[in-house]
Every structure is written in structure tokens, then in C-alpha cells.
Design a protein around this motif. Sequence first.
Motif, PDB file in Angstrom:
ATOM      1  N   LEU A 282       0.832  -1.204   0.000  1.00 26.44           N
ATOM      2  CA  LEU A 282       0.000   0.000   0.000  1.00 26.44           C
ATOM      3  C   LEU A 282       0.869   1.257   0.000  1.00 26.44           C
ATOM      4  O   LEU A 282       2.008   1.248   0.490  1.00 26.44           O
ATOM      5  N   SER A 283       0.294   2.339  -0.502  1.00 27.11           N
ATOM      6  CA  SER A 283       0.995   3.624  -0.420  1.00 27.11           C
ATOM      7  C   SER A 283       1.218   4.017   1.036  1.00 27.11           C
ATOM      8  O   SER A 283       2.115   4.800   1.349  1.00 27.11           O
ATOM      9  N   THR A 284       0.391   3.468   1.924  1.00 24.86           N
ATOM     10  CA  THR A 284       0.578   3.688   3.362  1.00 24.86           C
ATOM     11  C   THR A 284       1.211   2.472   4.034  1.00 24.86           C
ATOM     12  O   THR A 284       1.152   2.336   5.256  1.00 24.86           O
ATOM     13  N   GLY A 285       1.792   1.566   3.239  1.00 22.07           N
ATOM     14  CA  GLY A 285       2.582   0.473   3.802  1.00 22.07           C
ATOM     15  C   GLY A 285       3.848   1.022   4.429  1.00 22.07           C
ATOM     16  O   GLY A 285       4.033   2.243   4.522  1.00 22.07           O
ATOM     17  N   GLY A 288       6.018   3.652   2.289  1.00 25.41           N
ATOM     18  CA  GLY A 288       5.254   4.871   2.059  1.00 25.41           C
ATOM     19  C   GLY A 288       4.997   5.623   3.347  1.00 25.41           C
ATOM     20  O   GLY A 288       5.062   6.862   3.388  1.00 25.41           O
ATOM     21  N   TRP A 289       4.693   4.888   4.404  1.00 21.44           N
ATOM     22  CA  TRP A 289       4.452   5.527   5.700  1.00 21.44           C
ATOM     23  C   TRP A 289       5.708   6.211   6.210  1.00 21.44           C
ATOM     24  O   TRP A 289       5.661   7.332   6.737  1.00 21.44           O
ATOM     25  N   LEU A 290       6.873   5.563   6.032  1.00 22.59           N
ATOM     26  CA  LEU A 290       8.133   6.169   6.471  1.00 22.59           C
ATOM     27  C   LEU A 290       8.406   7.474   5.727  1.00 22.59           C
ATOM     28  O   LEU A 290       8.845   8.465   6.328  1.00 22.59           O
ATOM     29  N   ASP A 291       8.142   7.484   4.442  1.00 19.68           N
ATOM     30  CA  ASP A 291       8.334   8.713   3.667  1.00 19.68           C
ATOM     31  C   ASP A 291       7.442   9.830   4.197  1.00 19.68           C
ATOM     32  O   ASP A 291       7.882  10.973   4.378  1.00 19.68           O
ATOM     33  N   GLY A 292       6.171   9.488   4.454  1.00 22.63           N
ATOM     34  CA  GLY A 292       5.239  10.484   4.967  1.00 22.63           C
ATOM     35  C   GLY A 292       5.617  10.958   6.352  1.00 22.63           C
ATOM     36  O   GLY A 292       5.519  12.150   6.677  1.00 22.63           O
ATOM     37  N   LEU A 293       6.052  10.039   7.203  1.00 22.32           N
ATOM     38  CA  LEU A 293       6.457  10.383   8.562  1.00 22.32           C
ATOM     39  C   LEU A 293       7.638  11.346   8.536  1.00 22.32           C
ATOM     40  O   LEU A 293       7.668  12.350   9.261  1.00 22.32           O
ATOM     41  N   HIS A 294       8.617  11.033   7.704  1.00 24.65           N
ATOM     42  CA  HIS A 294       9.806  11.881   7.599  1.00 24.65           C
ATOM     43  C   HIS A 294       9.416  13.275   7.103  1.00 24.65           C
ATOM     44  O   HIS A 294       9.916  14.291   7.600  1.00 24.65           O
ATOM     45  N   ALA A 295       8.498  13.328   6.125  1.00 26.88           N
ATOM     46  CA  ALA A 295       8.069  14.613   5.589  1.00 26.88           C
ATOM     47  C   ALA A 295       7.324  15.429   6.646  1.00 26.88           C
ATOM     48  O   ALA A 295       7.527  16.651   6.764  1.00 26.88           O
ATOM     49  N   GLU A 296       6.450  14.767   7.419  1.00 33.04           N
ATOM     50  CA  GLU A 296       5.718  15.467   8.476  1.00 33.04           C
ATOM     51  C   GLU A 296       6.676  16.031   9.520  1.00 33.04           C
ATOM     52  O   GLU A 296       6.521  17.170   9.990  1.00 33.04           O
ATOM     53  N   HIS A 297       7.673  15.230   9.892  1.00 34.08           N
ATOM     54  CA  HIS A 297       8.643  15.657  10.896  1.00 34.08           C
ATOM     55  C   HIS A 297       9.472  16.818  10.373  1.00 34.08           C
ATOM     56  O   HIS A 297       9.733  17.801  11.083  1.00 34.08           O
ATOM     57  N   ALA A 298       9.871  16.731   9.101  1.00 33.91           N
ATOM     58  CA  ALA A 298      10.673  17.800   8.500  1.00 33.91           C
ATOM     59  C   ALA A 298       9.871  19.091   8.394  1.00 33.91           C
ATOM     60  O   ALA A 298      10.428  20.195   8.432  1.00 33.91           O
ATOM     61  N   LEU A 306       3.221  13.282  16.409  1.00 34.76           N
ATOM     62  CA  LEU A 306       3.169  12.172  15.451  1.00 34.76           C
ATOM     63  C   LEU A 306       2.777  10.871  16.137  1.00 34.76           C
ATOM     64  O   LEU A 306       2.018  10.072  15.589  1.00 34.76           O
ATOM     65  N   ALA A 307       3.300  10.669  17.345  1.00 34.56           N
ATOM     66  CA  ALA A 307       2.981   9.447  18.083  1.00 34.56           C
ATOM     67  C   ALA A 307       1.494   9.375  18.392  1.00 34.56           C
ATOM     68  O   ALA A 307       0.865   8.321  18.268  1.00 34.56           O
ATOM     69  N   GLN A 308       0.912  10.506  18.784  1.00 35.75           N
ATOM     70  CA  GLN A 308      -0.516  10.527  19.085  1.00 35.75           C
ATOM     71  C   GLN A 308      -1.337  10.305  17.822  1.00 35.75           C
ATOM     72  O   GLN A 308      -2.341   9.582  17.833  1.00 35.75           O
ATOM     73  N   ARG A 309      -0.905  10.904  16.713  1.00 36.01           N
ATOM     74  CA  ARG A 309      -1.642  10.789  15.459  1.00 36.01           C
ATOM     75  C   ARG A 309      -1.655   9.347  14.955  1.00 36.01           C
ATOM     76  O   ARG A 309      -2.670   8.855  14.477  1.00 36.01           O
ATOM     77  N   HIS A 310      -0.514   8.676  15.077  1.00 39.87           N
ATOM     78  CA  HIS A 310      -0.401   7.311  14.552  1.00 39.87           C
ATOM     79  C   HIS A 310      -0.628   6.239  15.616  1.00 39.87           C
ATOM     80  O   HIS A 310      -0.550   5.050  15.316  1.00 39.87           O
ATOM     81  N   GLU A 324      16.137   6.701   9.805  1.00 37.64           N
ATOM     82  CA  GLU A 324      15.971   7.343   8.514  1.00 37.64           C
ATOM     83  C   GLU A 324      17.048   8.405   8.297  1.00 37.64           C
ATOM     84  O   GLU A 324      17.622   8.517   7.207  1.00 37.64           O
ATOM     85  N   GLU A 325      17.335   9.188   9.345  1.00 40.64           N
ATOM     86  CA  GLU A 325      18.315  10.250   9.203  1.00 40.64           C
ATOM     87  C   GLU A 325      19.734   9.687   9.030  1.00 40.64           C
ATOM     88  O   GLU A 325      20.536  10.212   8.255  1.00 40.64           O
ATOM     89  N   SER A 326      20.036   8.586   9.749  1.00 39.91           N
ATOM     90  CA  SER A 326      21.377   7.994   9.626  1.00 39.91           C
ATOM     91  C   SER A 326      21.583   7.332   8.282  1.00 39.91           C
ATOM     92  O   SER A 326      22.705   7.214   7.794  1.00 39.91           O
ATOM     93  N   ASP A 327      20.469   6.908   7.642  1.00 40.33           N
ATOM     94  CA  ASP A 327      20.573   6.279   6.327  1.00 40.33           C
ATOM     95  C   ASP A 327      20.640   7.312   5.200  1.00 40.33           C
ATOM     96  O   ASP A 327      20.960   6.976   4.063  1.00 40.33           O
ATOM     97  N   ALA A 328      20.284   8.547   5.535  1.00 37.73           N
ATOM     98  CA  ALA A 328      20.221   9.580   4.493  1.00 37.73           C
ATOM     99  C   ALA A 328      21.624   9.962   3.994  1.00 37.73           C
ATOM    100  O   ALA A 328      22.598   9.864   4.715  1.00 37.73           O
TER     101      ALA A 328
END
Length: 328
Positions: A282-285, A288-298, A306-310, A324-328
Motif C-alpha cells: 500500500l501507499s501507506t505500507g 510509504g508511511w516512512l516517507d510520509g512520517l519523515h516529511a511530516e517531521h521535517a 506524530l505518536a498521538q496521530r499514529h 531514517e536520518e542515519s541512512d540519508a
Amino acid sequence: MNAPERLDATPSLGKIMLVGIGPGSVEHMTGRARDAIAEADTVIGYVTYIKLVADLLAGKEVIRKSMTEELDRAIEALDRARQGKKVALISSGDAGVYGMAGPTYEVLFQAGWTPDSGVEVEIVPGASALNSCAALVGAPLTHDFCAISLSDLLTPWPVIARRLDAVAYADFVVALYNPKSGRRTRQIVEAQRLFLRHRRADTPVAIVKSAYRRREQIQFTTLEKMCEADIGMLSTVLIGNSSTFVREGRMVTPRGYANKYESSEGGQGFEAREGEKAGRSLSTGLLGWLDGLHAEHAAGADVAELAQRHRLPVDYLCAVLATEESDA
């Protein structure tokens, strides 16, 4: 109940067959379960289970035990196997699901058993209550589910309560075993109380008593009214998740196809929704979820928000974002 004697390495003793006889009707027993009982010299089981296979027991030694004598049954089975006999130790449902497989291995290991000790052990699987009850009411277990026993004879109530609260919060479909007895009447009430903290009052519930047996009874109700239903030790309670529905007398938990597909024009087939790809996550699999999470945080969302939302732990999201940041 006496502890088993130590089992010395001896070639070619007997055999213990831990037989799951299924829900109780001979038609729903596996062929191997029937054969195992036919091969056995001795059949051991709880009195009610012995009655369920009475037609298969001609000419056999039969040992009947009461409800709370599980370890005694296992010790009897080991004693007969030491004498060179084939023993069928029977459980309703599956021997490994709240059945005799666990207690028997405890007794065997206490006696020093190993696969080379001379006593052979075979587990013959059978359909558990959650399988048979689900089949009678529809398809409630099509998505993630778990089973919890409400019996506090061997498990402290705080342990059971924590498990109930966790699975209710996590939106599992849940099969409750041993929900109520003559002396244990409050456990199902407390289970309902815990579930109502996280689930809607109109969450579908199915209660099946004596599935595939002579006094079979099926009731559909809701989480709010669950405790008003006729529930006993022979009942299994199936509590749906947030997507479960009842239609035409069938309780169904969707697998999630609607998240990815929609009916094509004219209803002749299904097409992937916009942004989704057939056969792919899924786009939210996860990715996809990691990409969205990173974008929201940025974009400025803090981790607590974010923890409350998810509905996920803060420390988990911190670890994910750090990875995610260490892999960037």
C-alpha cells in the motif's frame, strides 16, 4: 498427583499421540486423528472428550479424568508408554491450543525425556474452537486475530487484563476461550469493560456454544450487550475489530481489499485505486508511511504529536526517524 519417574534411555518403548479431535463431531476429525485412536492401546482424556469419541473406543483401555487433572493425564500417558503401549491422549480442538500438548511436554521434560529416550511423541493437529466457531458464523478471522483465555486458574488476572487491554487497543479480532463458568462469572464482565475502553459499543460479537455438537447454539450481539447473552464454559466469544460487520446473518472481517481496489465501471471487475499498484505494498505500507512520517517531521511536527496521530510509542518513532536520518 505424583511426579513422573525419571525416563532412562531405553530403545523401543511405546508412543504418546497427542490427538486433537476437532470441535467434537466425528465428521470434523482429521483422518490421522481417527487412525491414531484406532492404533492406540489406551485412550486418555477428559470425560466429556471421551464421550465425543465413544464410537471409536471399542476394545481399548479408556482412562477418564476430570477437568483439572491435566498433569495426571500426561503422567498416565507416560506410564502407559513406558509399558510399551500406544497411547492416544485426546484434546478437543487442537492439542496445541489450550490443549494437552503443553502439559505433556512439561511432564516429559521433568522425567528427562529426549527424542532418543524410547518414548515416541506425535502431535496430531485438529481444528481449534476459533476455527470451528468462525466457520459457523461467517468469516470473522480473515484479518489479524488472537486468542485469549479468561481462565485465571493458572494465569494471574493482571496478566490476562494486560493482554485484553493491549489487543483491544491494537484492534485485533479476539477469540475468548473459557469465558465463564459457574464460579467464574466476573471475568467476562471485566473483559467487556477493558474492550469498551477502546472499541465502539456496537462492535459485533458472536457467541458460539458447543460448535458442531448436539446442543450447538449461535448468538449475534454487540460488545455493549455481550454480557447479557448466554455464555458458559462451552462457549467461545468472537469479538470483531473496527472493520468487522454482520450482514445476512454472517460476521465478516474485511481483509482490506477496499484500501487498494475499487469496483470498475459496471461492477465487472476491480481496479487499483489512484496511487496504488496491484501486487505492491500500500501507499501507506511501511515504506510509504516512512516517507510520509519523515516529511511530516521535517515540516515541523514534533514526535509526540506524530505518536498521538499514529497511535504509536514515542520511543519507537524516535528510533525510526533516527534510522531514517542515519541512512540519508
